[in-house]
Design a protein around this motif. Structure first.
Motif, short mmCIF file in Angstrom:
data_model
loop_
_atom_site.label_atom_id
_atom_site.label_comp_id
_atom_site.label_asym_id
_atom_site.label_seq_id
_atom_site.Cartn_x
_atom_site.Cartn_y
_atom_site.Cartn_z
N THR A 1 0.83 -1.19 0.00
CA THR A 1 0.00 0.00 0.00
C THR A 1 0.87 1.25 0.00
OG1 THR A 1 -0.14 -0.09 2.41
CG2 THR A 1 -1.93 -1.13 1.17
N PRO A 2 0.37 2.36 -0.58
CA PRO A 2 -0.90 2.46 -1.31
C PRO A 2 -0.76 1.88 -2.71
CG PRO A 2 0.21 4.57 -1.37
CD PRO A 2 1.06 3.68 -0.52
N PHE A 3 -1.86 1.38 -3.25
CA PHE A 3 -1.82 0.83 -4.60
C PHE A 3 -3.09 1.18 -5.36
CE2 PHE A 3 -3.71 -2.54 -2.03
CZ PHE A 3 -4.78 -3.00 -2.80
N VAL A 4 -2.98 1.13 -6.68
CA VAL A 4 -4.13 1.31 -7.58
C VAL A 4 -4.57 -0.08 -8.02
CG1 VAL A 4 -4.94 2.28 -9.75
CG2 VAL A 4 -3.29 3.55 -8.36
N PRO A 5 -5.80 -0.51 -7.67
CA PRO A 5 -6.24 -1.85 -8.04
C PRO A 5 -6.61 -1.94 -9.51
CG PRO A 5 -7.60 -0.87 -6.26
CD PRO A 5 -6.82 0.22 -6.90
N GLY A 6 -7.04 -3.13 -9.90
CA GLY A 6 -7.56 -3.35 -11.24
C GLY A 6 -6.55 -3.96 -12.17
N GLY A 7 -6.97 -5.00 -12.89
CA GLY A 7 -6.03 -5.74 -13.71
C GLY A 7 -6.25 -5.70 -15.21
N GLU A 8 -7.35 -5.12 -15.68
CA GLU A 8 -7.58 -5.13 -17.13
C GLU A 8 -8.21 -3.82 -17.57
OE1 GLU A 8 -10.28 -8.24 -18.35
OE2 GLU A 8 -11.79 -7.66 -16.88
N GLY A 9 -7.85 -3.42 -18.78
CA GLY A 9 -8.41 -2.20 -19.31
C GLY A 9 -8.17 -2.10 -20.80
N ALA A 10 -8.80 -1.12 -21.40
CA ALA A 10 -8.63 -0.84 -22.83
C ALA A 10 -8.63 0.65 -23.04
CB ALA A 10 -9.75 -1.49 -23.64
N GLY A 11 -7.86 1.11 -23.99
CA GLY A 11 -7.80 2.54 -24.24
C GLY A 11 -6.95 2.87 -25.44
N VAL A 12 -6.38 4.08 -25.42
CA VAL A 12 -5.65 4.61 -26.55
C VAL A 12 -4.24 5.01 -26.09
CG1 VAL A 12 -5.57 6.44 -28.28
CG2 VAL A 12 -7.76 5.46 -27.62
N VAL A 13 -3.25 4.70 -26.90
CA VAL A 13 -1.88 5.10 -26.61
C VAL A 13 -1.76 6.62 -26.73
CG1 VAL A 13 0.53 4.95 -27.36
CG2 VAL A 13 -0.93 2.89 -27.36
N ILE A 14 -1.21 7.25 -25.69
CA ILE A 14 -1.00 8.70 -25.68
C ILE A 14 0.46 9.04 -25.99
CG2 ILE A 14 -1.11 10.80 -24.27
CD1 ILE A 14 -3.83 9.61 -24.98
N GLU A 15 1.37 8.25 -25.42
CA GLU A 15 2.79 8.54 -25.56
C GLU A 15 3.57 7.24 -25.40
OE1 GLU A 15 6.22 11.37 -23.41
OE2 GLU A 15 4.13 11.42 -22.73
N THR A 16 4.69 7.12 -26.10
CA THR A 16 5.54 5.94 -25.98
C THR A 16 6.90 6.33 -25.44
OG1 THR A 16 6.32 6.13 -28.26
CG2 THR A 16 4.37 4.76 -27.88
N GLY A 17 7.50 5.44 -24.69
CA GLY A 17 8.82 5.67 -24.13
C GLY A 17 9.92 5.20 -25.06
N GLU A 18 11.13 5.41 -24.63
CA GLU A 18 12.31 5.06 -25.42
C GLU A 18 12.32 3.55 -25.73
OE1 GLU A 18 17.19 5.04 -24.90
OE2 GLU A 18 15.90 6.05 -23.45
N GLY A 19 12.61 3.23 -26.97
CA GLY A 19 12.76 1.83 -27.35
C GLY A 19 11.48 1.11 -27.73
N VAL A 20 10.34 1.79 -27.61
CA VAL A 20 9.06 1.15 -27.98
C VAL A 20 8.87 1.28 -29.48
CG1 VAL A 20 6.56 1.20 -27.73
CG2 VAL A 20 8.02 1.55 -25.72
N THR A 21 8.75 0.16 -30.16
CA THR A 21 8.60 0.18 -31.62
C THR A 21 7.27 -0.41 -32.09
OG1 THR A 21 9.73 -1.96 -31.80
CG2 THR A 21 11.08 0.03 -31.99
N GLY A 22 6.59 -1.16 -31.24
CA GLY A 22 5.38 -1.85 -31.69
C GLY A 22 4.11 -1.05 -31.58
N PHE A 23 4.15 0.12 -30.91
CA PHE A 23 2.95 0.90 -30.70
C PHE A 23 3.23 2.38 -30.95
CE2 PHE A 23 2.63 -2.83 -27.97
CZ PHE A 23 1.39 -3.35 -28.35
N SER A 24 2.16 3.09 -31.38
CA SER A 24 2.27 4.52 -31.66
C SER A 24 1.08 5.25 -31.07
CB SER A 24 2.30 4.76 -33.18
OG SER A 24 3.37 4.08 -33.79
N PRO A 25 1.21 6.56 -30.80
CA PRO A 25 0.06 7.32 -30.30
C PRO A 25 -1.15 7.15 -31.21
CG PRO A 25 2.05 8.60 -30.07
CD PRO A 25 2.44 7.37 -30.83
N GLY A 26 -2.31 6.95 -30.60
CA GLY A 26 -3.54 6.74 -31.34
C GLY A 26 -3.94 5.28 -31.48
N ASP A 27 -3.00 4.36 -31.22
CA ASP A 27 -3.33 2.94 -31.32
C ASP A 27 -4.32 2.52 -30.24
OD1 ASP A 27 -1.63 2.60 -33.44
OD2 ASP A 27 -0.01 1.66 -32.27
#
Length: 323
Positions: free
Chosen positions: A56-82
């Motif tokens: 604790t403290p923690f944010v619960p929940g294990g599944e979700g769906a949404g849209v990529v906003i930003e990618t970090g260094e080295g990420v090649t498989g996803f882009s903003p808007g995916d």
């Protein structure tokens, strides 16, 4: 400021607090996503109550769906808007979150955000139960407890699609009818009937090849009496409390049975298996072979009531939280 549900001490639904929350910028190999929908699962209750441990403290929940906003260094498989979805061990009860990119899967057009949020954990659970823990084949007979629950309504349809005879248990007339409408050939009302005796009668004494049990204490050891010799007992939850310790000799006495206690995250730990699980799941949902019953929607801020309803067995099918 982004909002999230945080737990500072374990306990009842009242410990779920909506607070300001900074998800941070994505680091190397990470992605920042904005949630469109979040799944609700019994495992979330286990973490909230302290049955499953989290710092604790923690944010619960294990599944979700949404849209990529930003990618970090080295990420090649996803882009903003995916459009993406995931199933992990925590952090989903938030408007935005950072997450390791290798835990994300891309959503096809045939699967909506709400569908994805509702099925990543439950649907991939149905996948590993039917396709990995015990590979159900056409002509086999299975028993699934809590047939009107989120996993049950998905698994019943999927098992029927595979050609199995599907028997379920449920706790009310309404839930019996719901399960019958989602792939189950036979549904036993356990509040009225002895399910082990009913299974024996329904199968002409042969019993089942496999029993899937997420109920736990209330259905054990009677579940073992539903299995044919060399059948498999799969315990993957404990909504009524844990199964008490028992002698392994009981498995020999009941017909040289197999018993296992699997966990989804072992089955999808490898990226290749995660992709296989998601692809198989999206295929059966996208084709219409498995229909997703989203029967409850709650605002994220009202997650305490959502979890209370889940614990009180006042929900059916799947439930999503809307940020």
């Amino acid at each position: 400021m982004t909002k999230a549900i945080r737990v500072h001490e374990t306990g009842g639904p009242e410990v779920l607090r909506l607070e300001d929350y900074d998800p941070g910028r994505p680091g190397p190999g990470e992605v920042l996503i904005e949630h469109k929908a979040i799944g609700l699962n019994f495992i979330d209750v286990y973490y909230r109550t302290g049955l499953y441990k989290a710092e604790t403290p923690f944010v619960p929940g294990g599944e979700g769906a949404g849209v990529v906003i930003e990618t970090g260094e080295g990420v090649t498989g996803f882009s903003p808007g995916d459009r993406v979805a995931y199933c992990v061990t925590g952090g989903a009860y938030a408007e935005r979150r950072t997450i390791a990119a290798d835990r994300l899967v891309r959503l096809p057009e045939t699967v909506s955000d709400e569908q994805a949020a509702a099925i990543m954990l439950k649907g991939m659970t149905a996948w590993y139960l039917l396709r990995r823990t015990y590979q159900v084949k056409a002509g086999e007979t299975i028993l699934y407890h809590a047939a009107a629950g989120g996993v049950g309504l998905l698994l019943g349809q999927w098992a029927k699609h595979l050609g199995a005879t599907v028997i379920g248990t449920a706790g009310s007339k309404e839930k019996v009818e719901l399960a019958r409408a989602h792939g189950f050939d036979h549904v036993i009302d356990y509040t009225k009937d002895d399910f082990a005796a009913a299974v024996k009668e329904l199968t002409g004494g042969r019993k089942c090849d496999v029993v899937y049990d997420s109920v736990g204490n209330d259905t054990f050891p009677a579940s073992l009496d539903c299995l044919r010799p060399l059948g498999m007992f799969v315990s993957f939850g404990q909504s009524s409390g844990p199964i008490p310790p028992f002698s392994i000799n009981l498995l020999a006495q009941k017909g040289s049975l197999f018993a296992t206690r699997p966990s989804l995250f072992t089955y999808i730990a490898a990226r290749k298996e995660l992709e296989t699980a998601a692809r198989d799941l999206f295929d059966v949902v996208g084709s219409g072979a498995v229909k997703v019953a989203i029967n409850q929607r709650y605002p994220l801020a009202d997650v305490g009531r959502a979890q209370a309803d889940l614990e009180g067995r006042r929900t059916t099918g799947t439930t999503v939280l809307i940020p």
